[in-house]
Design a protein around this motif. Sequence first.
Motif, PDB file in Angstrom:
ATOM      1  N   ALA A  42      43.161  36.447  37.998  1.00 43.58           N
ATOM      2  CA  ALA A  42      43.282  34.935  37.906  1.00 43.58           C
ATOM      3  C   ALA A  42      42.055  34.265  38.115  1.00 43.58           C
ATOM      4  O   ALA A  42      41.626  34.509  39.167  1.00 43.58           O
ATOM      5  CB  ALA A  42      44.625  34.532  38.572  1.00 43.58           C
ATOM      6  N   LYS A  43      41.662  33.429  37.076  1.00 44.51           N
ATOM      7  CA  LYS A  43      40.376  32.711  37.458  1.00 44.51           C
ATOM      8  C   LYS A  43      40.640  31.180  37.374  1.00 44.51           C
ATOM      9  O   LYS A  43      41.495  31.075  36.340  1.00 44.51           O
ATOM     10  CB  LYS A  43      39.323  33.229  36.354  1.00 44.51           C
ATOM     11  N   PHE A  44      40.056  30.393  38.155  1.00 43.03           N
ATOM     12  CA  PHE A  44      40.932  28.775  38.265  1.00 43.03           C
ATOM     13  C   PHE A  44      39.649  28.106  38.052  1.00 43.03           C
ATOM     14  O   PHE A  44      38.387  28.497  38.093  1.00 43.03           O
ATOM     15  CB  PHE A  44      41.197  28.730  39.759  1.00 43.03           C
ATOM     16  N   PRO A  45      39.819  27.003  37.743  1.00 40.26           N
ATOM     17  CA  PRO A  45      38.704  26.088  37.442  1.00 40.26           C
ATOM     18  C   PRO A  45      37.754  25.740  38.389  1.00 40.26           C
ATOM     19  O   PRO A  45      36.555  25.520  38.458  1.00 40.26           O
ATOM     20  CB  PRO A  45      39.272  24.714  36.968  1.00 40.26           C
ATOM     21  N   ASP A  46      38.127  26.033  39.877  1.00 41.25           N
ATOM     22  CA  ASP A  46      37.280  25.746  40.961  1.00 41.25           C
ATOM     23  C   ASP A  46      36.591  26.875  41.102  1.00 41.25           C
ATOM     24  O   ASP A  46      35.712  26.926  42.153  1.00 41.25           O
ATOM     25  CB  ASP A  46      38.112  25.286  42.170  1.00 41.25           C
ATOM     26  N   GLY A  47      36.490  27.951  40.394  1.00 40.27           N
ATOM     27  CA  GLY A  47      35.648  29.221  40.586  1.00 40.27           C
ATOM     28  C   GLY A  47      36.415  30.307  41.096  1.00 40.27           C
ATOM     29  O   GLY A  47      35.661  31.212  41.229  1.00 40.27           O
ATOM     30  N   GLN A  48      37.513  29.989  41.841  1.00 41.90           N
ATOM     31  CA  GLN A  48      37.940  31.017  42.264  1.00 41.90           C
ATOM     32  C   GLN A  48      38.493  32.261  41.334  1.00 41.90           C
ATOM     33  O   GLN A  48      38.969  32.012  40.120  1.00 41.90           O
ATOM     34  CB  GLN A  48      39.313  30.671  43.087  1.00 41.90           C
ATOM     35  N   ASP A  49      38.333  33.433  41.961  1.00 39.76           N
ATOM     36  CA  ASP A  49      38.663  34.457  41.103  1.00 39.76           C
ATOM     37  C   ASP A  49      39.459  35.571  42.044  1.00 39.76           C
ATOM     38  O   ASP A  49      39.263  36.049  43.208  1.00 39.76           O
ATOM     39  CB  ASP A  49      37.445  35.384  40.738  1.00 39.76           C
ATOM     40  N   ILE A  50      40.849  35.540  41.648  1.00 38.95           N
ATOM     41  CA  ILE A  50      41.848  36.330  42.760  1.00 38.95           C
ATOM     42  C   ILE A  50      42.316  37.569  41.886  1.00 38.95           C
ATOM     43  O   ILE A  50      42.652  37.466  40.573  1.00 38.95           O
ATOM     44  CB  ILE A  50      43.114  35.432  43.059  1.00 38.95           C
ATOM     45  N   GLU A  51      42.171  38.731  42.263  1.00 35.99           N
ATOM     46  CA  GLU A  51      42.479  40.028  41.869  1.00 35.99           C
ATOM     47  C   GLU A  51      44.089  39.874  41.908  1.00 35.99           C
ATOM     48  O   GLU A  51      44.601  39.672  43.044  1.00 35.99           O
ATOM     49  CB  GLU A  51      41.947  41.140  42.443  1.00 35.99           C
ATOM     50  N   ILE A  52      44.794  40.243  41.015  1.00 31.91           N
ATOM     51  CA  ILE A  52      46.288  40.420  40.974  1.00 31.91           C
ATOM     52  C   ILE A  52      46.560  41.883  41.267  1.00 31.91           C
ATOM     53  O   ILE A  52      46.305  42.875  40.173  1.00 31.91           O
ATOM     54  CB  ILE A  52      46.957  39.894  39.528  1.00 31.91           C
ATOM     55  N   SER A  53      46.919  42.227  42.349  1.00 33.14           N
ATOM     56  CA  SER A  53      46.976  43.622  42.711  1.00 33.14           C
ATOM     57  C   SER A  53      48.596  44.070  42.840  1.00 33.14           C
ATOM     58  O   SER A  53      48.786  45.305  42.724  1.00 33.14           O
ATOM     59  CB  SER A  53      46.624  43.894  44.049  1.00 33.14           C
ATOM     60  N   GLN A  54      49.358  43.237  42.487  1.00 32.37           N
ATOM     61  CA  GLN A  54      50.945  43.612  42.516  1.00 32.37           C
ATOM     62  C   GLN A  54      51.345  44.776  41.238  1.00 32.37           C
ATOM     63  O   GLN A  54      52.340  45.543  41.316  1.00 32.37           O
ATOM     64  CB  GLN A  54      51.825  42.682  42.570  1.00 32.37           C
ATOM     65  N   PHE A  55      50.264  44.792  40.280  1.00 33.29           N
ATOM     66  CA  PHE A  55      50.400  45.504  39.174  1.00 33.29           C
ATOM     67  C   PHE A  55      49.888  46.945  39.357  1.00 33.29           C
ATOM     68  O   PHE A  55      49.676  47.732  38.124  1.00 33.29           O
ATOM     69  CB  PHE A  55      50.283  44.821  37.817  1.00 33.29           C
ATOM     70  N   ALA A  56      49.096  47.149  40.271  1.00 34.50           N
ATOM     71  CA  ALA A  56      48.292  48.329  40.524  1.00 34.50           C
ATOM     72  C   ALA A  56      49.164  49.521  40.513  1.00 34.50           C
ATOM     73  O   ALA A  56      50.166  49.863  40.783  1.00 34.50           O
ATOM     74  CB  ALA A  56      47.568  48.321  41.856  1.00 34.50           C
ATOM     75  N   ILE A  57      48.488  50.600  39.587  1.00 35.45           N
ATOM     76  CA  ILE A  57      49.407  51.713  39.292  1.00 35.45           C
ATOM     77  C   ILE A  57      48.730  52.740  40.682  1.00 35.45           C
ATOM     78  O   ILE A  57      47.740  53.154  40.761  1.00 35.45           O
ATOM     79  CB  ILE A  57      49.072  52.575  38.049  1.00 35.45           C
TER      80      ILE A  57
END
Length: 54
Positions: free
Chosen positions: A37-52
């Motif tokens: 997920a990339k946000f306007p303030d520059g934050q980049d958060i990996e969404i790991s709940q879908f990790a296989i």
Amino acid sequence: MNIAQPNISQIENRPDALISTLNQYIEALGGKLEIHAKFPDGQDIEISQFAIVK
């Protein structure tokens, strides 16, 4: 992926797909699926709940 070409075509042309299906497709091509997920303030958060987990 061990599926027929018409099924691959269906995956490629769908407007939406299951994450597990997309992951299998990408891995069959030699890649790795990562969701961020990339946000306007520059934050980049990996969404790991879908990790296989294998």
